[in-house]
Scaffold this active site. Sequence first.
Site, PDB file in Angstrom:
ATOM      1  N   SER A 175       0.948  -3.559  -8.629  1.00  0.00           N
ATOM      2  CA  SER A 175       0.623  -3.604 -10.048  1.00  0.00           C
ATOM      3  C   SER A 175       0.834  -5.017 -10.580  1.00  0.00           C
ATOM      4  O   SER A 175       1.685  -5.759 -10.066  1.00  0.00           O
ATOM      5  CB  SER A 175       1.525  -2.641 -10.833  1.00  0.00           C
ATOM      6  N   ALA A 226      10.063  -3.362 -11.253  1.00  0.00           N
ATOM      7  CA  ALA A 226      10.959  -3.744 -10.160  1.00  0.00           C
ATOM      8  C   ALA A 226      10.512  -3.127  -8.841  1.00  0.00           C
ATOM      9  O   ALA A 226      10.547  -3.782  -7.790  1.00  0.00           O
ATOM     10  CB  ALA A 226      12.384  -3.315 -10.492  1.00  0.00           C
ATOM     11  N   TYR A 240       9.610   0.519 -12.917  1.00  0.00           N
ATOM     12  CA  TYR A 240       8.266   0.459 -12.330  1.00  0.00           C
ATOM     13  C   TYR A 240       7.946  -0.969 -11.895  1.00  0.00           C
ATOM     14  O   TYR A 240       7.500  -1.203 -10.763  1.00  0.00           O
ATOM     15  CB  TYR A 240       7.240   0.950 -13.353  1.00  0.00           C
ATOM     16  N   ALA A 276      -3.752  11.047  -3.549  1.00  0.00           N
ATOM     17  CA  ALA A 276      -5.213  11.018  -3.470  1.00  0.00           C
ATOM     18  C   ALA A 276      -5.903  12.108  -4.271  1.00  0.00           C
ATOM     19  O   ALA A 276      -7.113  12.254  -4.184  1.00  0.00           O
ATOM     20  CB  ALA A 276      -5.649  11.118  -2.008  1.00  0.00           C
ATOM     21  N   SER A 277      -5.157  12.857  -5.069  1.00  0.00           N
ATOM     22  CA  SER A 277      -5.783  13.952  -5.806  1.00  0.00           C
ATOM     23  C   SER A 277      -6.413  13.493  -7.116  1.00  0.00           C
ATOM     24  O   SER A 277      -7.128  14.269  -7.758  1.00  0.00           O
ATOM     25  CB  SER A 277      -4.755  15.058  -6.090  1.00  0.00           C
ATOM     26  N   ARG A 278      -6.158  12.232  -7.499  1.00  0.00           N
ATOM     27  CA  ARG A 278      -6.747  11.742  -8.749  1.00  0.00           C
ATOM     28  C   ARG A 278      -6.740  10.211  -8.768  1.00  0.00           C
ATOM     29  O   ARG A 278      -6.158   9.567  -7.901  1.00  0.00           O
ATOM     30  CB  ARG A 278      -5.976  12.275  -9.955  1.00  0.00           C
ATOM     31  N   ASP A 312       6.421  16.041  -1.131  1.00  0.00           N
ATOM     32  CA  ASP A 312       7.198  15.484  -2.230  1.00  0.00           C
ATOM     33  C   ASP A 312       7.835  14.187  -1.736  1.00  0.00           C
ATOM     34  O   ASP A 312       8.847  14.205  -1.018  1.00  0.00           O
ATOM     35  CB  ASP A 312       8.273  16.475  -2.673  1.00  0.00           C
ATOM     36  N   ASN A 362      -0.580   4.665  -2.208  1.00  0.00           N
ATOM     37  CA  ASN A 362      -1.053   4.663  -3.593  1.00  0.00           C
ATOM     38  C   ASN A 362      -0.193   5.511  -4.526  1.00  0.00           C
ATOM     39  O   ASN A 362      -0.124   5.230  -5.727  1.00  0.00           O
ATOM     40  CB  ASN A 362      -2.498   5.181  -3.635  1.00  0.00           C
ATOM     41  N   LYS A 396       7.470  -2.199  -7.946  1.00  0.00           N
ATOM     42  CA  LYS A 396       6.241  -2.832  -7.468  1.00  0.00           C
ATOM     43  C   LYS A 396       6.512  -4.241  -6.937  1.00  0.00           C
ATOM     44  O   LYS A 396       5.894  -4.670  -5.952  1.00  0.00           O
ATOM     45  CB  LYS A 396       5.198  -2.858  -8.583  1.00  0.00           C
TER      46      LYS A 396
END
Length: 254
Positions: A146, A161, A159, A15-17, A63, A90, A163
């Site tokens: 995605s 796979a 990526y 949530a930082s960007r 992390d 997210n 999603k």
Amino acid sequence: MKQDFAGQTVLVTGASRGIGREIARRFAASGARVALHYNSGRAQAEAVLAEMEGSGHFALKADLSQPDTAGRLIEQVIQKTGGLDILVNNAGIWEFHPVAKVGFDEWRDSWRRTIDINLMAPAHLCYHAARAMMPKRRGKIINISSRGAFRGEPDAPAYGAAKAGMNAMGQSLAQALAPHGISVYAIAPGFIETEMAAIVLDGPDGDAIRAQSPLNRAGQPEEIARIALFLAGPGTEYMTGCVIDANGASYLRT
């Protein structure tokens, strides 16, 4: 009509960007108490907190590549707020590792990192969130997927796979958790103008990428955030298990 999430606690990962930041901001503006997860972007997370409406929001560092982190993260949210009503998965990474251009060690390591963060971490977070939501017999889980899950990701196959796995996981959990009053959804964006996508959108292929959509543009984070808040609101329970495409018609699946 403005949605009202007063009295509800929302955890947004990554949530930082980008998309996560906008989702967190909009939940806060709609009355929710928001827990912002971040990994390395502490200053960015604090900046998001400073601009959010309302009070009681807080940031948590974790992390998500570590298997035990998810449980601790959910536990921290519950300790601070007394419960969890909405989880937005997210956080994710995208790594360049086309099969024709990388050695096997790089290929293997990219797969491991991507699956750990983009699939295993959301799976663990879903588990712990669901277990916390079950006693109340209500809750919403929203996974940010995605178009790559359907269209393919030739430069980052792990990526795509991960999603695709996220979508299948969410649909399985939608069936498993419906009897407990918990709904599970996915949003599958195309290219969105975020920090992660900027390196591509601002490069020589940017115009061609924007032209993939008949709108001739990339999406905006707020467009994804509006969908997330809609799904989190009342009256969407019969949509549980859905995967909503939000890619500007750049990819149409049947």
